[in-house]
Design a protein around this motif. Structure first.
Motif, mmCIF file in Angstrom:
data_model
loop_
_atom_site.group_PDB
_atom_site.id
_atom_site.type_symbol
_atom_site.label_atom_id
_atom_site.label_comp_id
_atom_site.label_asym_id
_atom_site.label_seq_id
_atom_site.Cartn_x
_atom_site.Cartn_y
_atom_site.Cartn_z
ATOM 1 N N ASN A 17 4.270 5.210 -18.692
ATOM 2 C CA ASN A 17 3.864 3.816 -18.920
ATOM 3 C C ASN A 17 4.527 2.848 -17.943
ATOM 4 O O ASN A 17 3.878 1.929 -17.422
ATOM 5 C CB ASN A 17 4.190 3.406 -20.360
ATOM 6 N N LYS A 18 5.811 3.042 -17.692
ATOM 7 C CA LYS A 18 6.524 2.117 -16.822
ATOM 8 C C LYS A 18 5.996 2.199 -15.393
ATOM 9 O O LYS A 18 5.800 1.169 -14.724
ATOM 10 C CB LYS A 18 8.025 2.424 -16.858
ATOM 11 N N LEU A 19 5.745 3.417 -14.931
ATOM 12 C CA LEU A 19 5.215 3.588 -13.583
ATOM 13 C C LEU A 19 3.807 3.011 -13.475
ATOM 14 O O LEU A 19 3.450 2.385 -12.472
ATOM 15 C CB LEU A 19 5.199 5.068 -13.208
ATOM 16 N N GLU A 20 2.999 3.218 -14.516
ATOM 17 C CA GLU A 20 1.637 2.696 -14.497
ATOM 18 C C GLU A 20 1.627 1.170 -14.533
ATOM 19 O O GLU A 20 0.764 0.529 -13.933
ATOM 20 C CB GLU A 20 0.847 3.265 -15.673
ATOM 21 N N SER A 21 2.607 0.581 -15.222
ATOM 22 C CA SER A 21 2.720 -0.876 -15.242
ATOM 23 C C SER A 21 3.060 -1.405 -13.847
ATOM 24 O O SER A 21 2.493 -2.419 -13.394
ATOM 25 C CB SER A 21 3.789 -1.298 -16.253
ATOM 26 N N LYS A 22 3.980 -0.728 -13.155
ATOM 27 C CA LYS A 22 4.321 -1.132 -11.787
ATOM 28 C C LYS A 22 3.127 -0.965 -10.854
ATOM 29 O O LYS A 22 2.882 -1.802 -9.980
ATOM 30 C CB LYS A 22 5.503 -0.306 -11.274
ATOM 31 N N LEU A 23 2.357 0.107 -11.063
ATOM 32 C CA LEU A 23 1.169 0.344 -10.246
ATOM 33 C C LEU A 23 0.141 -0.761 -10.460
ATOM 34 O O LEU A 23 -0.456 -1.261 -9.492
ATOM 35 C CB LEU A 23 0.567 1.711 -10.579
ATOM 36 N N ALA A 24 -0.064 -1.147 -11.720
ATOM 37 C CA ALA A 24 -1.021 -2.210 -12.015
ATOM 38 C C ALA A 24 -0.591 -3.527 -11.369
ATOM 39 O O ALA A 24 -1.429 -4.267 -10.823
ATOM 40 C CB ALA A 24 -1.165 -2.379 -13.528
ATOM 41 N N SER A 25 0.713 -3.828 -11.406
ATOM 42 C CA SER A 25 1.216 -5.053 -10.781
ATOM 43 C C SER A 25 1.018 -5.015 -9.265
ATOM 44 O O SER A 25 0.638 -6.018 -8.648
ATOM 45 C CB SER A 25 2.690 -5.246 -11.118
ATOM 46 N N ASN B 56 0.833 -1.210 0.000
ATOM 47 C CA ASN B 56 0.000 0.000 0.000
ATOM 48 C C ASN B 56 0.859 1.246 0.000
ATOM 49 O O ASN B 56 0.521 2.240 -0.662
ATOM 50 C CB ASN B 56 -0.934 -0.008 1.218
ATOM 51 N N ARG B 57 1.982 1.207 0.718
ATOM 52 C CA ARG B 57 2.895 2.355 0.696
ATOM 53 C C ARG B 57 3.520 2.531 -0.685
ATOM 54 O O ARG B 57 3.684 3.666 -1.170
ATOM 55 C CB ARG B 57 3.976 2.177 1.764
ATOM 56 N N VAL B 58 3.867 1.402 -1.322
ATOM 57 C CA VAL B 58 4.409 1.472 -2.682
ATOM 58 C C VAL B 58 3.363 2.037 -3.634
ATOM 59 O O VAL B 58 3.672 2.871 -4.506
ATOM 60 C CB VAL B 58 4.854 0.073 -3.152
ATOM 61 N N LYS B 59 2.111 1.606 -3.473
ATOM 62 C CA LYS B 59 1.020 2.109 -4.318
ATOM 63 C C LYS B 59 0.852 3.622 -4.167
ATOM 64 O O LYS B 59 0.708 4.347 -5.170
ATOM 65 C CB LYS B 59 -0.269 1.390 -3.940
ATOM 66 N N GLU B 60 0.880 4.114 -2.933
ATOM 67 C CA GLU B 60 0.754 5.552 -2.702
ATOM 68 C C GLU B 60 1.912 6.316 -3.335
ATOM 69 O O GLU B 60 1.720 7.383 -3.932
ATOM 70 C CB GLU B 60 0.702 5.817 -1.198
ATOM 71 N N ARG B 61 3.115 5.772 -3.203
ATOM 72 C CA ARG B 61 4.284 6.439 -3.760
ATOM 73 C C ARG B 61 4.225 6.478 -5.285
ATOM 74 O O ARG B 61 4.557 7.499 -5.909
ATOM 75 C CB ARG B 61 5.552 5.728 -3.296
ATOM 76 N N ASN C 106 1.458 6.360 -7.177
ATOM 77 C CA ASN C 106 0.408 7.306 -7.557
ATOM 78 C C ASN C 106 0.904 8.741 -7.465
ATOM 79 O O ASN C 106 0.649 9.573 -8.355
ATOM 80 C CB ASN C 106 -0.821 7.122 -6.650
ATOM 81 N N ALA C 107 1.626 9.041 -6.397
ATOM 82 C CA ALA C 107 2.157 10.394 -6.220
ATOM 83 C C ALA C 107 3.156 10.733 -7.320
ATOM 84 O O ALA C 107 3.154 11.854 -7.863
ATOM 85 C CB ALA C 107 2.804 10.514 -4.842
ATOM 86 N N GLU C 108 4.028 9.779 -7.680
ATOM 87 C CA GLU C 108 5.019 10.046 -8.724
ATOM 88 C C GLU C 108 4.372 10.207 -10.085
ATOM 89 O O GLU C 108 4.774 11.077 -10.882
ATOM 90 C CB GLU C 108 6.036 8.904 -8.755
ATOM 91 N N ILE C 109 3.352 9.405 -10.373
ATOM 92 C CA ILE C 109 2.637 9.534 -11.650
ATOM 93 C C ILE C 109 1.959 10.894 -11.749
ATOM 94 O O ILE C 109 2.062 11.602 -12.772
ATOM 95 C CB ILE C 109 1.606 8.394 -11.805
ATOM 96 N N ASN C 110 1.250 11.304 -10.683
ATOM 97 C CA ASN C 110 0.562 12.603 -10.692
ATOM 98 C C ASN C 110 1.555 13.744 -10.813
ATOM 99 O O ASN C 110 1.295 14.745 -11.496
ATOM 100 C CB ASN C 110 -0.266 12.756 -9.416
ATOM 101 N N SER C 111 2.725 13.602 -10.141
ATOM 102 C CA SER C 111 3.744 14.650 -10.214
ATOM 103 C C SER C 111 4.294 14.783 -11.628
ATOM 104 O O SER C 111 4.490 15.897 -12.125
ATOM 105 C CB SER C 111 4.865 14.328 -9.236
ATOM 106 N N ARG C 112 4.508 13.680 -12.296
ATOM 107 C CA ARG C 112 5.032 13.716 -13.664
ATOM 108 C C ARG C 112 4.009 14.325 -14.626
ATOM 109 O O ARG C 112 4.367 15.108 -15.513
ATOM 110 C CB ARG C 112 5.415 12.310 -14.129
#
Length: 371
Positions: A235-243, A213-218, A220-226
């Motif tokens: 794409n790479k961050l979203e793939s990690k989020l989906a996993s 859950n902490r990884v998920k929050e981090r 999401n925050a990095e995707i929104n910041s970018r």
């Protein structure tokens, strides 16, 4: 104080199974992993296959046809020169003093506690794997000593020098999104001598969910910041989020367990040149399979120690895998030559090992050969 115990696993043949049968084998191995409350190390180790005892066995049977036996001996020699390897599989578990609570609860001393806990674990592994497709035998002292000596030697840059040659190492650092059942088999079938060592240790489900859950929050925050900063390539961050979200869903449904998992590959050669050739073949195979690996150039001595059964702690860098993915590393499907005698009838089309059969020992010694 630590005691190491384990079993040798006799392999099955995945290639001859239907999809349903292979799925059942996968589930059997997954169920074993789901039952674990202790770490295990799965060894798949290769050794040179000596065919001359089989040729000598036939010497008396060919006594009248001396020329026929000499032709067969020549055939065995040609096969021997192709460096055919046999693979043995083991599951080992280290029992430490603090883990042997069963013996202490019964009022036993430390040694009895270790033995009682080791027996509990071995019985659990044996009962889970002794199915119609797999079987186990207790680990012998000779086998354990052989595994301990296998990765012991003088270490230098990239290599360790052992009693029978040189070894290099690779550690798996990234897996593809989907792992096929029995993926280590593709590594064991390359032209060369390879060992695959898998360290598997169960993790606490609640702690794992909190970390994910902490990884998920981090993420999401990095995707929104970018995105807010004008970067569109996420794409790479979203793939990690989906996993990460997929893992959380599986853990929430309680149909998967989390594991710390690491894979070390040991490459052996009689000299450095042979070792390097097999190393490059393995690199190519890993790339083709979508597996990324790194060579611990500056940590050869530590990596070699983590491969030994008597080492108390596995490799420092582990990866989080759930039950299905960990069980996909099922390696118990190599051909084995467990007959003390027999005739070579041909070679396995998948890994090139000779097909040895002794019809004289069968109740009905009939044989049909196709192809």
């Amino acid at each position: 104080m630590t005691e190491v115990d384990g079993v040798q696993v006799s392999p099955t043949n995945l290639e001859l199974m239907t999809e349903e049968e292979a799925s059942a084998v996968h589930q059997t191995y997954k169920q074993l992993l789901d039952q674990l409350d202790y770490p295990v190390t799965v060894y798949s180790v290769q050794s040179r296959l000596n065919l001359f005892p089989y040729a000598e066995y036939m010497k008396d049977r060919f006594s009248i046809h001396r020329g026929l036996w000499e032709d067969y001996l020549k055939y065995c020699s040609e096969a021997e020169n192709r460096a055919i390897y046999d693979t043995d599989h083991y599951i080992l578990t280290p029992v430490k003093t603090e883990q042997s609570a069963l013996g202490f609860l019964n009022g036993n001393n430390e040694e009895d506690g270790l033995q009682a806990e080791a027996e509990r674990r071995i019985n659990q592994i044996t009962e889970a794997l002794n199915t119609s497709n797999l079987s186990t035998n207790p680990l012998t002292e000779t086998q354990l000593e052989s595994l301990e000596n296998r990765y012991t030697g003088e270490h230098g840059y990239r290599y360790i020098e052992t009693e029978d040659g040189y070894r290099r190492f690779l550690t798996i650092t990234e897996y593809p999104s989907q792992l096929e059942l029995g993926w280590p088999l593709d590594l064991l079938r390359i032209d060369g001598k390879i060992d695959v060592i898998q360290h598997i240790e169960p993790r606490d489900g609640g702690e794992t969910r909190s970390r994910l859950n902490r990884v998920k929050e981090r993420l999401n925050a990095e995707i929104n910041s970018r995105i807010s900063g004008g970067f569109v390539n996420t794409n790479k961050l979203e793939s990690k989020l989906a996993s990460t979200e997929e893992m959380l869903d599986s853990l929430a449904q309680h149909n998967q367990r989390p594991f710390d998992h690491s894979v070390t590959l040991s490459i052996h050669g009689q000299n450095r040149e042979d070792c390097d050739q097999t190393f490059q073949k393995l690199r190519s195979r890993l790339k083709m399979m979508g597996l990324q690996a790194s060579e611990p150039v500056l940590r050869i001595d530590h990596t070699a120690k983590t491969c030994r059964p008597d080492h108390p702690k596995p490799f420092d860098e582990t990866y989080l895998l759930l039950s299905d993915s960990a069980a996909a590393g099922f390696p118990f499907a190599t051909r084995t030559n467990d007959q003390a005698s027999g005739i070579i009838y041909g070679e396995d089309q998948f890994d090139g090992t000779p097909i040895l059969q002794d019809r004289f020992q069968w109740h009905a010694p009939h044989l049909a050969r196709f192809g």
